[in-house]
Scaffold this active site. Structure first.
Site, PDB file in Angstrom:
ATOM      1  N   CYS A 115       0.815  -1.225   0.000  1.00 50.46           N
ATOM      2  CA  CYS A 115       0.000   0.000   0.000  1.00 50.46           C
ATOM      3  C   CYS A 115       0.846   1.272   0.000  1.00 50.46           C
ATOM      4  O   CYS A 115       0.323   2.350  -0.250  1.00 50.46           O
ATOM      5  CB  CYS A 115      -0.937   0.022   1.193  1.00 50.46           C
ATOM      6  SG  CYS A 115      -2.002  -1.404   1.259  1.00 50.46           S
ATOM      7  N   HIS A 254      -3.556   7.118   2.388  1.00 48.20           N
ATOM      8  CA  HIS A 254      -3.955   5.794   1.923  1.00 48.20           C
ATOM      9  C   HIS A 254      -5.295   5.453   2.568  1.00 48.20           C
ATOM     10  O   HIS A 254      -5.517   5.706   3.758  1.00 48.20           O
ATOM     11  CB  HIS A 254      -2.885   4.779   2.314  1.00 48.20           C
ATOM     12  CG  HIS A 254      -3.303   3.360   2.098  1.00 48.20           C
ATOM     13  ND1 HIS A 254      -3.930   2.953   0.945  1.00 48.20           N
ATOM     14  CD2 HIS A 254      -3.204   2.260   2.892  1.00 48.20           C
ATOM     15  CE1 HIS A 254      -4.202   1.666   1.041  1.00 48.20           C
ATOM     16  NE2 HIS A 254      -3.773   1.223   2.205  1.00 48.20           N
ATOM     17  N   ASN A 284     -10.201  -0.449   0.245  1.00 51.79           N
ATOM     18  CA  ASN A 284      -8.738  -0.317   0.213  1.00 51.79           C
ATOM     19  C   ASN A 284      -8.224  -0.845  -1.124  1.00 51.79           C
ATOM     20  O   ASN A 284      -8.272  -2.049  -1.385  1.00 51.79           O
ATOM     21  CB  ASN A 284      -8.143  -1.120   1.383  1.00 51.79           C
ATOM     22  CG  ASN A 284      -6.629  -1.068   1.424  1.00 51.79           C
ATOM     23  OD1 ASN A 284      -5.988  -0.602   0.490  1.00 51.79           O
ATOM     24  ND2 ASN A 284      -6.060  -1.560   2.512  1.00 51.79           N
TER      25      ASN A 284
HETATM   26  N1  ACO Z   1     -18.288  -8.435  10.140  1.00 53.41           N
HETATM   27  C1  ACO Z   1     -18.683  -8.668  11.419  1.00 53.41           C
HETATM   28  N2  ACO Z   1     -17.828  -8.950  12.406  1.00 53.41           N
HETATM   29  C2  ACO Z   1     -16.520  -8.969  12.105  1.00 53.41           C
HETATM   30  C3  ACO Z   1     -16.041  -8.737  10.811  1.00 53.41           C
HETATM   31  C4  ACO Z   1     -16.989  -8.470   9.796  1.00 53.41           C
HETATM   32  N3  ACO Z   1     -16.633  -8.214   8.529  1.00 53.41           N
HETATM   33  N4  ACO Z   1     -14.688  -8.823  10.807  1.00 53.41           N
HETATM   34  C5  ACO Z   1     -14.323  -9.118  12.077  1.00 53.41           C
HETATM   35  N5  ACO Z   1     -15.441  -9.203  12.851  1.00 53.41           N
HETATM   36  C6  ACO Z   1     -15.518  -9.510  14.270  1.00 53.41           C
HETATM   37  C7  ACO Z   1     -14.344 -10.278  14.764  1.00 53.41           C
HETATM   38  O1  ACO Z   1     -14.536 -11.665  14.576  1.00 53.41           O
HETATM   39  C8  ACO Z   1     -14.329  -9.921  16.235  1.00 53.41           C
HETATM   40  O2  ACO Z   1     -15.288 -10.688  16.905  1.00 53.41           O
HETATM   41  P1  ACO Z   1     -14.999 -11.255  18.393  1.00 53.41           P
HETATM   42  O3  ACO Z   1     -14.820 -10.040  19.235  1.00 53.41           O
HETATM   43  O4  ACO Z   1     -16.208 -12.062  18.671  1.00 53.41           O
HETATM   44  O5  ACO Z   1     -13.725 -12.061  18.259  1.00 53.41           O
HETATM   45  C9  ACO Z   1     -14.818  -8.475  16.246  1.00 53.41           C
HETATM   46  O6  ACO Z   1     -15.480  -8.268  14.989  1.00 53.41           O
HETATM   47  C10 ACO Z   1     -13.711  -7.453  16.380  1.00 53.41           C
HETATM   48  O7  ACO Z   1     -12.678  -7.811  15.489  1.00 53.41           O
HETATM   49  P2  ACO Z   1     -11.411  -6.880  15.277  1.00 53.41           P
HETATM   50  O8  ACO Z   1     -10.495  -7.505  14.290  1.00 53.41           O
HETATM   51  O9  ACO Z   1     -10.846  -6.500  16.615  1.00 53.41           O
HETATM   52  O10 ACO Z   1     -12.121  -5.598  14.651  1.00 53.41           O
HETATM   53  P3  ACO Z   1     -11.504  -4.181  14.403  1.00 53.41           P
HETATM   54  O11 ACO Z   1     -12.341  -3.139  14.992  1.00 53.41           O
HETATM   55  O12 ACO Z   1     -10.020  -4.134  14.661  1.00 53.41           O
HETATM   56  O13 ACO Z   1     -11.680  -4.032  12.811  1.00 53.41           O
HETATM   57  C11 ACO Z   1     -10.380  -4.203  10.836  1.00 53.41           C
HETATM   58  C12 ACO Z   1     -11.075  -4.960  11.956  1.00 53.41           C
HETATM   59  C13 ACO Z   1     -11.435  -3.417  10.068  1.00 53.41           C
HETATM   60  C14 ACO Z   1      -9.690  -5.199   9.927  1.00 53.41           C
HETATM   61  C15 ACO Z   1      -9.339  -3.219  11.440  1.00 53.41           C
HETATM   62  O14 ACO Z   1      -8.557  -3.888  12.397  1.00 53.41           O
HETATM   63  C16 ACO Z   1      -8.438  -2.598  10.410  1.00 53.41           C
HETATM   64  O15 ACO Z   1      -8.872  -1.812   9.585  1.00 53.41           O
HETATM   65  N6  ACO Z   1      -7.121  -2.880  10.476  1.00 53.41           N
HETATM   66  C17 ACO Z   1      -6.167  -2.280   9.563  1.00 53.41           C
HETATM   67  C18 ACO Z   1      -6.237  -2.882   8.198  1.00 53.41           C
HETATM   68  C19 ACO Z   1      -5.285  -2.184   7.266  1.00 53.41           C
HETATM   69  O16 ACO Z   1      -5.034  -1.005   7.415  1.00 53.41           O
HETATM   70  N7  ACO Z   1      -4.720  -2.864   6.294  1.00 53.41           N
HETATM   71  C20 ACO Z   1      -3.854  -2.130   5.401  1.00 53.41           C
HETATM   72  C21 ACO Z   1      -2.875  -2.857   4.754  1.00 53.41           C
HETATM   73  S1  ACO Z   1      -3.337  -3.715   3.341  1.00 53.41           S
HETATM   74  C22 ACO Z   1      -1.904  -3.989   2.398  1.00 53.41           C
HETATM   75  O17 ACO Z   1      -0.820  -3.531   2.698  1.00 53.41           O
HETATM   76  C23 ACO Z   1      -2.076  -4.850   1.180  1.00 53.41           C
END
Ligand code: ACO
Length: 335
Positions: A115, A254, A284
């Site tokens: 990214c 980004h 993304n």
């Molecule tokens: N729908 C519903 N529930 C979900 C989903 C979904 N799509 N995805 C995860 N959950 C659940 C999880 O299972 C978890 O449940 P639990 O508490 O029962 O275990 C709960 O939601 C919380 O999960 P988290 O992973 O802690 O959720 P978070 O608020 O952190 O959001 C996310 C997840 C959106 C992925 C976030 O962490 C994020 O954006 N991280 C950064 C991603 C990023 O920037 N990537 C960039 C690089 S990409 C590259 O370089 C190619």
């Protein structure tokens, strides 16, 4: 070599026709529009058709770019594609793009730093022009992440989209490039990676069964890293350019998660009107997200000559970077 300036003379983008809404995703994933919207800010993303490769998206964006300026593809000295979803392990996607545009024989290479690709690419391309090596470069951020995402994993499938954004960089007297701050930390690749398909692990049956050929991400860890690096890289780029936060007219980050963007913008004291965010439409798109956001901002007439922009990105590597840039009139607005 003569020291000369660089500017963005044109910008364009392209996204595939197929739109996948949050509602669509709920048909096969245990998720909801409410969860995706509140946790990411995403509403839709564009996914390439089965036969559509990254070079096809890159070419579509580059054609729009060159048409704007009536620039013959052969008048461009070098083509650079920033991508982590290349058509093939080799040859470089940029070679295919240049030839299909009709610029066979020109320099062409890819930059693979996930990214952060557009930020690294902008730094490299600007340096090639400012040092006098080339006068005109097409830099394209292009991705088909839908091809490497695990569509059955709700933690990642919702996040990624496909698209391409392209800029035409030209030598000019005034210099748009004010500074860059790039960085990396490869000590823990497992946080964000596609494990199989390189020299460490083959894409054999066992790898495919384990989904090792698809994106794996420790979401929460990446989230924290992203906010920190967006803030620190922006700060360092501004410092190198002898600017302060109040000099910045636009932050073009980004587009990985609206909460990441909001948290960084809040810390940087940037009001929402100065922060470009189109994540609701594209999700993304990795190396394509910043040039797509720039292209839309320019189309909307938001950016004026003289504006200071900070482009800031982060991603797999882990990697990060920020470029401070002073906007100049586009070629289509008169030289
Ligand atoms: N729908 C519903 N529930 C979900 C989903 C979904 N799509 N995805 C995860 N959950 C659940 C999880 O299972 C978890 O449940 P639990 O508490 O029962 O275990 C709960 O939601 C919380 O999960 P988290 O992973 O802690 O959720 P978070 O608020 O952190 O959001 C996310 C997840 C959106 C992925 C976030 O962490 C994020 O954006 N991280 C950064 C991603 C990023 O920037 N990537 C960039 C690089 S990409 C590259 O370089 C190619």
């Amino acid at each position: 070599m003569n020291q000369t300036g660089v500017k963005i003379a044109a910008v364009a983008h392209y996204a595939p026709a197929r739109i996948v809404t949050n509602e669509d995703l709920t048909r096969w994933l245990d998720t909801s529009d409410e969860w995706i919207t509140s946790r990411t800010g995403m509403k839709r993303r564009h996914w390439a058709a089965p036969g559509q490769a990254t070079s096809d998206l890159a070419i579509a964006a580059a054609r729009r770019l060159l048409e704007q300026t009536n620039c013959d593809p052969n008048e461009v000295d070098c083509y650079i594609v920033a991508t982590c979803t290349a058509d093939y392990p080799f040859p470089a996607t940029a070679c295919i793009v240049a030839s299909k545009l009709g610029a066979k024989g020109k320099a062409a290479f890819d930059i693979e730093i996930a990214c952060s690709g557009f930020i690294y690419g902008l730094t490299v391309a600007s340096s090639l022009i400012r040092s006098g090596v080339y006068r005109r470069i097409v830099l394209i951020g292009a991705e088909t992440l839908s091809k490497i995402v695990n569509k059955g994993d709700r933690g990642t499938a919702i996040l990624f989209g496909d698209g391409a954004g392209a800029v035409l960089l030209e030598a000019t007297q005034e210099d748009s490039f004010l500074s860059a701050d790039l960085g990396s930390d490869g000590s823990r690749p497992e946080i964000l990676l596609v494990e199989a398909g390189g020299s460490r692990r083959a894409t054999d049956a066992a790898a495919i069964a384990a989904n090792a050929h698809l994106i794996h991400m420790a979401g929460r860890e990446v989230f924290k890293f992203a906010v920190n690096k967006m803030i620190s890289a922006t700060g360092r780029a501004l410092e190198k350019a002898h600017l302060t936060k109040s000099d910045v007219d636009f932050l073009i980050p980004h587009q990985a998660n609206k909460r990441i963007i909001d948290a960084a913008a809040k810390y940087l004291g940037m009001p929402p009107e100065k922060v470009v965010c189109n994540i609701h439409e594209y999700g993304n798109t990795s190396a394509a997200s910043i040039p797509i956001a720039l292209s839309e901002s320019v189309e909307q007439g938001r950016i004026a000559p003289g504006n200071v922009i900070v482009f800031v990105g982060f991603g797999g590597g882990l990697s990060w970077g920020a470029v401070a840039w002073r906007w100049q009139a586009l070629a289509s607005e008169g030289r």
